[in-house]
Scaffold this motif. Structure first.
Motif, short mmCIF file in Angstrom:
data_model
loop_
_atom_site.label_atom_id
_atom_site.label_comp_id
_atom_site.label_asym_id
_atom_site.label_seq_id
_atom_site.Cartn_x
_atom_site.Cartn_y
_atom_site.Cartn_z
N SER A 1 0.83 -1.21 0.00
CA SER A 1 0.00 0.00 0.00
C SER A 1 0.86 1.26 0.00
N ARG A 2 2.02 1.20 0.67
CA ARG A 2 2.91 2.36 0.68
C ARG A 2 3.50 2.60 -0.70
N LYS A 3 3.71 1.53 -1.46
CA LYS A 3 4.18 1.70 -2.84
C LYS A 3 3.12 2.40 -3.68
N GLY A 4 1.84 2.05 -3.46
CA GLY A 4 0.77 2.72 -4.18
C GLY A 4 0.68 4.20 -3.81
N TYR A 5 0.90 4.51 -2.55
CA TYR A 5 0.89 5.90 -2.11
C TYR A 5 2.06 6.67 -2.73
N SER A 6 3.23 6.02 -2.79
CA SER A 6 4.40 6.65 -3.41
C SER A 6 4.14 6.92 -4.89
N SER B 1 2.96 10.70 -9.38
CA SER B 1 2.04 11.12 -10.44
C SER B 1 1.53 12.54 -10.23
N CYS B 2 1.50 13.00 -8.98
CA CYS B 2 1.02 14.35 -8.69
C CYS B 2 2.14 15.35 -8.50
N SER B 3 3.39 14.90 -8.68
CA SER B 3 4.50 15.80 -8.47
C SER B 3 4.48 16.89 -9.53
N THR B 4 4.92 18.07 -9.12
CA THR B 4 4.94 19.21 -10.01
C THR B 4 6.30 19.86 -9.94
N GLU B 5 6.54 20.80 -10.83
CA GLU B 5 7.82 21.50 -10.84
C GLU B 5 8.02 22.21 -9.51
N PHE C 1 -0.50 18.94 -2.78
CA PHE C 1 -0.16 17.55 -2.48
C PHE C 1 1.26 17.20 -2.94
N GLY C 2 1.61 17.49 -4.19
CA GLY C 2 2.87 17.01 -4.74
C GLY C 2 3.87 18.09 -5.03
N GLU C 3 3.91 19.13 -4.19
CA GLU C 3 4.74 20.28 -4.51
C GLU C 3 6.07 20.29 -3.78
N GLN D 1 12.20 13.03 -1.38
CA GLN D 1 12.44 12.73 0.03
C GLN D 1 11.21 12.11 0.68
N ARG D 2 10.03 12.57 0.29
CA ARG D 2 8.80 12.02 0.85
C ARG D 2 8.58 10.58 0.41
N VAL D 3 8.89 10.27 -0.85
CA VAL D 3 8.74 8.89 -1.34
C VAL D 3 9.67 7.95 -0.57
N LEU D 4 10.93 8.37 -0.38
CA LEU D 4 11.87 7.54 0.37
C LEU D 4 11.41 7.36 1.81
N SER D 5 10.86 8.43 2.39
CA SER D 5 10.37 8.34 3.77
C SER D 5 9.18 7.39 3.88
N VAL D 6 8.29 7.42 2.89
CA VAL D 6 7.12 6.55 2.90
C VAL D 6 7.52 5.09 2.75
#
Length: 211
Positions: free
Chosen positions: A99-104, A109-113, A123-125, A130-135
């Protein structure tokens, strides 16, 4: 288009965010559906529960006032990062690795410049990598670690709330600011103490009275 209570979808929205102070609304892209939409809504709901839509504008207001202080810029950047990571933790706290992989994936997918984050809460700004690694590497903190952190915080608070004992000389000086000891008075006092220690206090007073 309403998605649920307090959630609206829009074709012009590229990244989920919260807008509003007294009646905040979550805005999501109209193309977002399924599990990704559910995870995003849970994340933004965590923001609302923590009142981040109020704290972040307040932090930006303080930054606008103290713009000349470099520490304020650092504090605001860390604030933006920490509020996002705190909400990530609130969402993935009870998730397994899958589930954490799905959240990552939703984060990516929502990351932005990356740009200077002022308002609103998006959400993805901020610090997506770093947030993906933490999750993905999330570990629930142990009981003793949490207890140690609480103890350190409590000790720090007590230290800052206590004040040192006052020196009686400070009260004397504040009461009689004009009666400051001179260099001659200090020398006389030292000589008297030395003489009393050598010949005794009674002999000293007798010699002073006979003059």
């Amino acid at each position: 288009v309403p998605v649920s209570e307090g959630v609206l979808s829009c074709d012009e929205v590229k990244v989920p965010f919260i807008l509003g102070v007294f009646r905040p609304v979550i805005y999501v892209p109209s193309s977002m559906t399924g599990e990704t939409l559910d995870l995003v809504i849970r994340h933004e709901t965590a923001h609302l529960q923590r009142h981040d839509h109020l704290w972040k504008p307040l932090g930006f207001l303080l930054l606008a006032v103290y713009w000349f202080n470099s520490l304020c810029w650092i504090a605001y950047i860390l604030l933006c990062r920490d509020i996002e990571m705190a909400c990530d933790e609130a969402v993935v706290r009870h998730m397994d690795l899958s589930s954490r992989k799905g959240y990552s994936a939703a984060l990516v997918s929502c990351s932005t410049e990356r740009k200077f984050g002022a308002c609103p809460v998006a959400f993805g700004e901020v610090s997506v990598k770093q947030r993906v690694l933490s999750v993905l590497n999330y570990r629930k903190p142990g009981f003793w670690i949490s207890l140690a952190c609480v103890a350190v915080i409590g000790f720090t608070v007590v230290c800052f709330m206590t004040t040192p004992a006052k020196d009686p000389m400070d009260d004397t000086l504040s009461t009689n600011p004009t009666e400051l000891p001179t260099e001659g008075d200090a020398i006389t006092r030292l000589c008297r103490e030395a003489f009393e220690a050598y010949v005794g206090d009674d002999i000293y007073h007798i010699q002073v009275d006979t003059k």
